[in-house]
Design a protein around this motif. Structure first.
Motif, short mmCIF file in Angstrom:
data_model
loop_
_atom_site.label_atom_id
_atom_site.label_comp_id
_atom_site.label_asym_id
_atom_site.label_seq_id
_atom_site.Cartn_x
_atom_site.Cartn_y
_atom_site.Cartn_z
N ASP A 95 -5.25 6.87 -8.73
CA ASP A 95 -4.99 6.83 -7.28
C ASP A 95 -5.20 8.20 -6.65
O ASP A 95 -5.79 8.31 -5.56
CB ASP A 95 -3.57 6.34 -7.01
CG ASP A 95 -3.41 4.84 -7.20
OD1 ASP A 95 -4.45 4.15 -7.28
OD2 ASP A 95 -2.26 4.36 -7.27
N ARG A 131 -2.35 -3.67 -7.04
CA ARG A 131 -3.30 -3.16 -6.03
C ARG A 131 -2.56 -2.35 -4.97
O ARG A 131 -1.37 -2.59 -4.71
CB ARG A 131 -4.03 -4.32 -5.34
CG ARG A 131 -5.01 -5.05 -6.23
CD ARG A 131 -5.69 -6.18 -5.49
NE ARG A 131 -4.72 -7.19 -5.10
CZ ARG A 131 -4.32 -8.20 -5.90
NH1 ARG A 131 -4.78 -8.29 -7.13
NH2 ARG A 131 -3.43 -9.07 -5.47
N ARG A 132 -3.27 -1.42 -4.37
CA ARG A 132 -2.72 -0.69 -3.23
C ARG A 132 -2.67 -1.62 -2.01
O ARG A 132 -3.45 -2.57 -1.91
CB ARG A 132 -3.56 0.55 -2.92
CG ARG A 132 -3.55 1.59 -4.01
CD ARG A 132 -4.32 2.84 -3.58
NE ARG A 132 -5.76 2.58 -3.42
CZ ARG A 132 -6.66 2.76 -4.36
NH1 ARG A 132 -6.29 3.18 -5.56
NH2 ARG A 132 -7.93 2.51 -4.12
N SER A 133 -1.74 -1.34 -1.09
CA SER A 133 -1.60 -2.18 0.10
C SER A 133 -1.23 -1.32 1.30
O SER A 133 -0.87 -0.15 1.16
CB SER A 133 -0.54 -3.25 -0.13
OG SER A 133 0.71 -2.66 -0.44
N CYS A 134 -1.33 -1.93 2.47
CA CYS A 134 -1.02 -1.23 3.72
C CYS A 134 0.46 -1.38 4.04
O CYS A 134 0.98 -2.51 4.08
CB CYS A 134 -1.87 -1.79 4.86
SG CYS A 134 -1.55 -1.00 6.46
N ASP A 135 1.15 -0.28 4.24
CA ASP A 135 2.56 -0.31 4.61
C ASP A 135 2.68 -0.88 6.02
O ASP A 135 2.10 -0.33 6.96
CB ASP A 135 3.14 1.11 4.58
CG ASP A 135 4.65 1.12 4.75
OD1 ASP A 135 5.13 0.49 5.71
OD2 ASP A 135 5.34 1.76 3.95
N PHE A 141 -5.55 8.73 -2.86
CA PHE A 141 -4.30 8.04 -2.50
C PHE A 141 -3.16 8.63 -3.34
O PHE A 141 -3.06 9.82 -3.45
CB PHE A 141 -4.46 6.53 -2.72
CG PHE A 141 -5.53 5.92 -1.88
CD1 PHE A 141 -5.32 5.61 -0.55
CD2 PHE A 141 -6.79 5.65 -2.43
CE1 PHE A 141 -6.32 5.05 0.23
CE2 PHE A 141 -7.80 5.08 -1.66
CZ PHE A 141 -7.56 4.79 -0.33
N ILE A 194 -1.88 3.47 3.46
CA ILE A 194 -2.26 2.77 2.25
C ILE A 194 -1.49 3.39 1.08
O ILE A 194 -1.64 4.57 0.79
CB ILE A 194 -3.78 2.86 2.00
CG1 ILE A 194 -4.54 2.29 3.19
CG2 ILE A 194 -4.15 2.11 0.72
CD1 ILE A 194 -4.28 0.82 3.46
N ARG A 195 -0.67 2.59 0.42
CA ARG A 195 0.16 3.07 -0.67
C ARG A 195 0.19 2.06 -1.80
O ARG A 195 -0.24 0.91 -1.62
CB ARG A 195 1.61 3.28 -0.19
CG ARG A 195 1.80 4.38 0.85
CD ARG A 195 3.21 4.33 1.37
NE ARG A 195 3.53 5.48 2.21
CZ ARG A 195 4.42 5.46 3.19
NH1 ARG A 195 5.07 4.35 3.47
NH2 ARG A 195 4.67 6.54 3.90
N ARG A 196 0.69 2.48 -2.95
CA ARG A 196 0.93 1.54 -4.05
C ARG A 196 2.42 1.25 -4.08
O ARG A 196 3.23 2.13 -4.39
CB ARG A 196 0.45 2.11 -5.38
CG ARG A 196 0.48 1.04 -6.50
CD ARG A 196 -0.07 1.58 -7.80
NE ARG A 196 -1.49 1.87 -7.72
CZ ARG A 196 -2.46 0.96 -7.90
NH1 ARG A 196 -2.14 -0.30 -8.14
NH2 ARG A 196 -3.72 1.32 -7.83
#
Length: 313
Positions: free
Chosen positions: A186, A221-225, A191, A231-233
């Motif tokens: 990441d 998978r990473r996603s949008c807060d 990220f 974009i974070r895990r």
């Protein structure tokens, strides 16, 4: 609604509580013809809760959650403190005994699991964690030297320490090494941040990218807060473990309505059966009152007071 949301975030309330309260406030307003809550009172609140119970057939805990959301709106957002607020009675929750598995049933359940599902379910039983406490564990919360797990911001916002089972030490170390590999990938991709509680990300710049703050059980998978747009895990979705445990219970042939929380109940009961002090178990579980822990004395194999039936004498 924006004022309610802003107030809850200012008080540091969880996202789940925020979503639940907003939902009940919205339903209350719609049920009263979109009239402003200032123009409504005890009669409308009581009628709304009665409809939930009679027409919606919801549980007492759901009724109480709806009432808490409405009282929050009146007291914390509208600044209205009326005498009728204290007169509204909360629905009485039935006192039910927890579902507890025997040691053999726990073993049969765990034998039907594998990989991360086995490791997480073993933590629920071996450390007495709640489901969300498990999925929210950070790397820094595992102390392999002292054999401890630190639970941060548990129920009621309390921190506590519980045991780290020796049997899980090596599997957890393997998992932490995998988390490190994921985190390094990441970081290389630009990220590597995780969500930080309260304002720690501003107080400790760069801490959100540090390895110690990474989740022990990260999402694939990473996603949008949804709040910040970053974009974070995040951590693994808890429903993944819930589905795995439900399927394992069925495959193991266990007829009891066992869930992830049943493993925590079994943890407490089996410690009591082994003769450990109830105060110690209270601290491990994070119960505010020992009376909450005492419920497990009613499900011991030998009976709450160790009484032997006259038929067995």
């Amino acid at each position: 609604m924006a004022d309610v949301q802003a107030r809850m975030r200012r008080l540091g309330m969880s996202r789940r509580t925020e979503e639940a309260y907003l939902g009940w406030i919205r339903r209350f307003i719609l049920a009263n013809g979109k009239r402003h809550p200032r123009d409504l009172g005890a009669r409308e609140v009581e009628a709304f809760l009665t409809r939930l119970a009679m027409d919606g057939n919801v549980a007492p805990s759901t009724q109480n959650q709806a009432l808490s959301g409405l009282l929050f709106m009146y007291r914390e957002v509208l600044g209205i403190e009326l005498p009728w607020m204290d007169d509204i009675r909360r629905a009485k929750r039935p006192q039910r005994l927890p579902v507890v598995l025997s040691r053999e049933e726990v073993q049969a359940l765990l034998d039907e699991l594998g990989g991360l599902a086995w490791l997480m379910a073993s933590l629920l039983y071996g450390s007495g964690l709640r489901l969300m406490e498990c999925v929210r564990l950070r790397v820094k919360d595992l102390d392999f030297v002292r054999g401890e797990v630190t639970v941060r911001q548990g129920k009621g916002g309390k921190d506590r320490r519980t045991m780290l089972p020796a049997r899980l030490r090596e599997p957890l170390q393997v998992q932490v090494r995998e988390v490190r590999r994921v985190h390094q990938r990441d970081l290389a991709a630009g990220f590597g941040e995780v969500w930080m509680p309260d304002a720690l990300s501003r107080k400790y710049l760069g801490a959100a990218r540090e390895f110690g703050w990474q989740y022990v059980f990260p999402a694939p998978r990473r996603s949008c807060d949804p709040r910040s747009g970053l974009i974070r895990r995040h951590h693994m979705d808890e429903s993944v473990l819930q589905r795995a445990v439900k399927a394992a219970v069925r495959r193991a042939g266990i007829d009891k309505p066992a869930t992830c929380h049943t493993l925590r109940h079994s943890f407490a009961t089996h410690l009591l059966e082994a003769g450990y002090d109830i105060r110690t178990i209270q601290e491990l579980l994070g119960h505010k009152d020992v009376a909450t822990t005492q419920i497990y004395t009613h499900v011991l194999n030998r009976g709450g007071a160790g009484v032997l039936s006259p038929l067995d004498r």
